[in-house]
Design an enzyme around this catalytic site. Structure first.
Site, PDB file in Angstrom:
ATOM      1  N   LYS A 450      57.474 -11.321  68.222  1.00  0.00           N
ATOM      2  CA  LYS A 450      56.650 -11.992  69.507  1.00  0.00           C
ATOM      3  C   LYS A 450      56.028 -13.345  68.506  1.00  0.00           C
ATOM      4  O   LYS A 450      55.207 -12.997  67.571  1.00  0.00           O
ATOM      5  CB  LYS A 450      55.418 -11.438  70.287  1.00  0.00           C
ATOM      6  CG  LYS A 450      54.798 -12.290  70.956  1.00  0.00           C
ATOM      7  CD  LYS A 450      53.809 -11.751  72.100  1.00  0.00           C
ATOM      8  CE  LYS A 450      53.093 -12.644  73.046  1.00  0.00           C
ATOM      9  NZ  LYS A 450      52.179 -11.972  73.779  1.00  0.00           N
ATOM     10  N   ASP A 452      54.008 -16.529  68.302  1.00  0.00           N
ATOM     11  CA  ASP A 452      53.163 -17.253  69.301  1.00  0.00           C
ATOM     12  C   ASP A 452      52.818 -18.539  68.610  1.00  0.00           C
ATOM     13  O   ASP A 452      53.187 -18.693  67.454  1.00  0.00           O
ATOM     14  CB  ASP A 452      51.607 -16.563  69.462  1.00  0.00           C
ATOM     15  CG  ASP A 452      51.102 -16.407  70.690  1.00  0.00           C
ATOM     16  OD1 ASP A 452      51.334 -17.671  71.139  1.00  0.00           O
ATOM     17  OD2 ASP A 452      50.235 -15.635  70.711  1.00  0.00           O
ATOM     18  N   ASN A 454      49.606 -21.029  69.791  1.00  0.00           N
ATOM     19  CA  ASN A 454      48.342 -21.261  70.558  1.00  0.00           C
ATOM     20  C   ASN A 454      47.821 -22.679  70.457  1.00  0.00           C
ATOM     21  O   ASN A 454      46.505 -22.599  70.213  1.00  0.00           O
ATOM     22  CB  ASN A 454      47.517 -20.123  70.527  1.00  0.00           C
ATOM     23  CG  ASN A 454      47.954 -18.801  71.334  1.00  0.00           C
ATOM     24  OD1 ASN A 454      48.493 -18.762  72.447  1.00  0.00           O
ATOM     25  ND2 ASN A 454      48.174 -17.978  70.393  1.00  0.00           N
ATOM     26  N   ASP A 522      50.763 -16.774  80.071  1.00  0.00           N
ATOM     27  CA  ASP A 522      49.716 -15.581  80.052  1.00  0.00           C
ATOM     28  C   ASP A 522      49.070 -15.133  81.260  1.00  0.00           C
ATOM     29  O   ASP A 522      48.455 -14.339  81.457  1.00  0.00           O
ATOM     30  CB  ASP A 522      48.560 -16.580  79.351  1.00  0.00           C
ATOM     31  CG  ASP A 522      48.853 -16.335  77.666  1.00  0.00           C
ATOM     32  OD1 ASP A 522      49.632 -15.695  77.209  1.00  0.00           O
ATOM     33  OD2 ASP A 522      47.967 -17.067  77.125  1.00  0.00           O
TER      34      ASP A 522
HETATM   35  C1  DGJ Z   1      48.283 -15.981  73.644  1.00  0.00           C
HETATM   36  C2  DGJ Z   1      49.760 -15.304  74.328  1.00  0.00           C
HETATM   37  O1  DGJ Z   1      50.272 -15.890  75.267  1.00  0.00           O
HETATM   38  C3  DGJ Z   1      49.291 -13.779  74.595  1.00  0.00           C
HETATM   39  O2  DGJ Z   1      50.390 -13.235  75.291  1.00  0.00           O
HETATM   40  C4  DGJ Z   1      48.873 -13.114  73.284  1.00  0.00           C
HETATM   41  O3  DGJ Z   1      49.747 -12.974  72.451  1.00  0.00           O
HETATM   42  C5  DGJ Z   1      47.569 -13.913  72.657  1.00  0.00           C
HETATM   43  N1  DGJ Z   1      47.872 -15.398  72.600  1.00  0.00           N
HETATM   44  C6  DGJ Z   1      47.256 -13.164  71.503  1.00  0.00           C
HETATM   45  O4  DGJ Z   1      46.234 -13.908  70.746  1.00  0.00           O
END
Ligand code: DGJ
Length: 714
Positions: A450, A452, A454, A522
């Site tokens: 996965k 990510d 952010n 999310d």
């Molecule tokens: C954002 C993701 O969308 C979540 O599913 C999760 O992986 C968090 N980050 C983890 O920090």
């Protein structure tokens, strides 16, 4: 026949016109040597001997195909370049046209040269021969003495006759991604929101299964811009659509001999409404624009909403055991497993330090993959390799590896400390590649990643790029990312990789050729997901949409929703769970086990079937409904969800779609709620014609009631 056309296929030009066709659609360009390239037509398929009919009926546009800035300044331009001598103008004319077969498609290349400057633009049109999709992009190069500055560089441009045209686009924010907006198209619009995909309904208000629709997707993960101009000159009014990388703060200094390639703009046309255009996008995606669609996707449990950052070996073991016993196939350990000097206890540290926290996981990753094996499931892991925290060994050792605006203090994102790595820098690209390479080489049992992301690229400055090329950051960053992904895919073609841009707000066809799926949002609230998934399905196929069953009350909205409804919403895409199973009752586990087994039985229909959207949640009719049907129309799965409950509520009769009117189908209700009886349609046989023309009556008398009906040809 124009003599400068080199022809390697049966496709031929007609009197200076270039015909570019897919099974059901065509573009006509007028390309006469020494003259400006003209865009003449985009619509249903035209045969060569019918081209003249387009012009005879005045259906042709005959406007510049790739307007350039300078000599006709009244036009909005797709390309604006400043030459080495400061001249700001371009005047491009057609030099040659080539059409050649390439894998699954015919590639048309139109070379245009400036009349005065040694400046070349090549326009590419790749027309798929089995799918109604035409990709277009542009290459710019020159042989001037010094660099030329590119100020605007669209991937493509096309025209739509002005009429009752509606535009459908996706906007959104965290937790409310891909909100669909449809509105009449008027005037000029800049920057259509978050998504670089858009649909134009040419016959008034968008209809799901009728009316002409043009769909466009700009395949670029960086900043994009879709502009719509309205031009009423020459008596026949048009909308001029431009799509490209967003040029704001991004002028590009093109060195002599260097080739600047724009991202692909993918265009589709359908006479079967928005739904037809979506199905074209889905086929195209499954044919290669989304990675790895040849393999059905596993059912997984992700640890995030179950334990958040509190990763511990016993919990990981328990979660793996639980998902395995419910019939799941994969466990994904999310954020929180790493950090040595700085431990990942909360979200303000450790990104970049991809070493196991042995206090949390004494037996390391090997211990986890062994456990997964013991339970007969696969193992996946979370990383966020494009980012770091100011509290990390990585930034201690390489302070120059992050985007940073000179001596200014860093602007930070998540946790008050998160910053983006400078992917313009090849050393940083190497680092990111090695993060993945090290994990996969050391632990070959990792089956899933996965990935990510952010954060935003907050600090506009790269210590790698020279001073006069700082404005390349937004472009070079994403090129750097693609380079890394290409390396990863060359070595690890089979690992499933999820793109998770803080939810789905950031999904883009610019990167999906390297990723197998994306995290849709999310927000796992089943009711809100109906809206988010509906919008996402306009452009993205179900096989790539990660949809998880989570806890009730939901962690984002507090909404209490039955487990059946949560499953019924999640199973329309790639099913997963995002929950702590040890907090579920035995009845809930039992229901989940059955629902997972059911999903396995319909997985091919969901992940590879044709999507027909029936009633939109945005229409507020109390219910929303959709279905998938196999290409041969022998199997289908129908979904309907009750979104709100009122006494004496008028519910629509739902007419199905995508079936064969002549076939008979037996209906079986799936995922029947514990203790409930199957609905009155269960076990009955109906003709496709009846189901599609007369439709079915609903009996859904509770908020969050839902039906999943399997239809099998008998
Ligand atoms: C954002 C993701 O969308 C979540 O599913 C999760 O992986 C968090 N980050 C983890 O920090």
């Amino acid at each position: 026949m124009v003599c400068f056309l080199s022809i390697a296929t049966t496709l031929r030009a007609w009197e200076g016109n270039v015909l570019i066709s897919t099974p059901n659609t065509s573009i006509i360009l007028s390309a006469t040597e020494g003259q400006q390239l003209r865009f003449s037509y985009f619509g249903e398929r035209i045969e060569e001997n019918q081209i003249h009919q387009v012009f005879d009926s005045w259906a042709g546009f005959h406007r510049p195909a790739y307007p350039v800035f300078g000599t006709s300044t009244y036009e909005i331009s797709a390309l604006h370049a400043v030459h080495a001598d400061g001249n700001q103008t371009l005047d491009l004319v057609v030099d040659k046209v080539e059409q050649n077969p390439v894998k699954d498609a015919i590639l048309t290349v139109i070379t245009m040269k400036d009349r005065v400057y040694p400046f070349t633009v090549k326009m590419y049109y790749k027309a798929y021969q089995q799918i109604d999709m035409i990709e277009t992009w542009v290459e710019v190069s020159h042989n001037e003495k010094k660099a030329v500055v590119l100020k605007r560089f669209d991937s493509g441009h096309f025209l739509i006759r002005r009429a009752d045209v509606w535009i459908s686009s996706l906007h959104g924010h965290w937790g409310a991604e891909t909100q669909l907006e449809s509105e009449p198209l008027v005037g000029i619009r800049n920057g259509l929101g978050d998504h670089s995909e858009v649909m134009f309904s040419l016959d008034g208000k968008p209809q799901e299964n009728s009316g002409r629709v043009i769909g466009a997707a700009l395949c670029w993960s960086g900043r994009t811009k879709i502009r719509v101009d309205m031009d009423d000159t020459f008596g026949r009014s048009v909308h001029s659509i431009f799509a490209g990388m967003n040029e704001e703060a991004s002028e590009y200094k093109l060195e002599p001999e260097e080739v600047f390639t724009t991202p692909v703009l993918a265009l589709t046309y359908s006479q079967e409404g928005i739904g037809g255009a979506s199905r074209n996008f889905h086929r195209w995606a499954r044919a290669g624009m989304v990675h790895g669609c040849d393999k059905p996707r596993d059912i997984l449990l992700n640890s995030w909403e179950g334990v958040y950052l509190n990763i511990k070996e016993p919990e990981m073991d328990q979660m793996m055991n639980d998902i395995a016993s419910m019939g799941g196939e994969l466990f994904v350990m999310d954020d929180g497993w790493f950090g040595r000097k700085y431990r990942r206890i909360n979200d303000n540290s450790s990104l970049g330090d991809w070493v196991v926290d042995t206090e949390k996981l004494p037996n390391g990753i090997q211990g986890l993959t062994d456990t997964a094996k013991k339970y007969g499931i696969k193992f996946g892991i979370w990383i966020e390799p494009e980012f770091t925290n100011t509290k990390s060994e990585l930034i201690d050792n390489h302070p120059d590896w992050v985007l940073r605006a000179g001596s200014r203090e860093l602007s930070c994102g998540r946790g008050g400390t998160q910053v983006a790595l400078d992917l313009c820098n090849p050393k940083v690209q190497d680092f990111v590649f090695h993060v993945v390479d090290t994990l996969l080489a050391n632990y070959p049992d990792i089956a899933y990643i996965k990935w990510d992301a952010n954060g935003e690229l907050l600090n506009y400055g790269s210590s790698y790029l020279p001073k006069d090329k700082q404005s390349h950051i937004y472009i070079d960053y994403h090129r750097g990312l693609v380079r890394v992904m290409e390396r990863i895919r060359a070595k690890y073609p089979d690992v499933v990789i999820q793109a998770c841009g803080s939810g789905g707000g950031l999904v883009s066809y610019g990167v999906m050729p390297y990723f197998d799926e994306f995290w849709v949002s999310d927000n796992t609230d089943a009711l809100q997901r109906l809206f988010i998934q509906w919008g996402t399905s306009y452009f993205y196929p179900s096989i790539a949409m990660a949809q998880h069953v989570s806890a009730s009350p939901n962690h984002q909205t507090g909404r209490v929703v039955p487990l059946k409804f949560r499953f019924d919403v999640a199973i329309t895409g790639r099913l997963g769970m995002e929950i702590q199973p040890k907090n579920m009752t035995d009845e809930e586990k039992d229901f989940s086990k059955k629902a997972i087994a059911t999903y396995k039985s319909i997985r091919p229909v969901i992940q590879y079937g044709d999507l027909y959207r029936l009633i939109s949640p945005y229409d507020r009719k109390g219910v929303t409904s959709m279905m998938y049907a196999t290409e041969d129309k022998s199997r289908a799965v129908f979904f309907v969800y009750k979104m709100e409950q009122f006494v004496n509520q008028l519910l629509p009769r739902i007419r199905m779609a995508g079936l064969d009117p002549k076939k008979n189908y037996k209906i079986r209700e799936l995922n029947v709620a514990p203790g409930a009886n199957p609905c009155f349609l269960n076990d009955r046989v109906f003709s496709g014609a009846l189901l599609m023309n007369t439709g079915i009556e609903l009996q859904l008398e509770r908020e969050y009631a839902s039906w999943v009906l399997e239809l099998t040809e008998i």
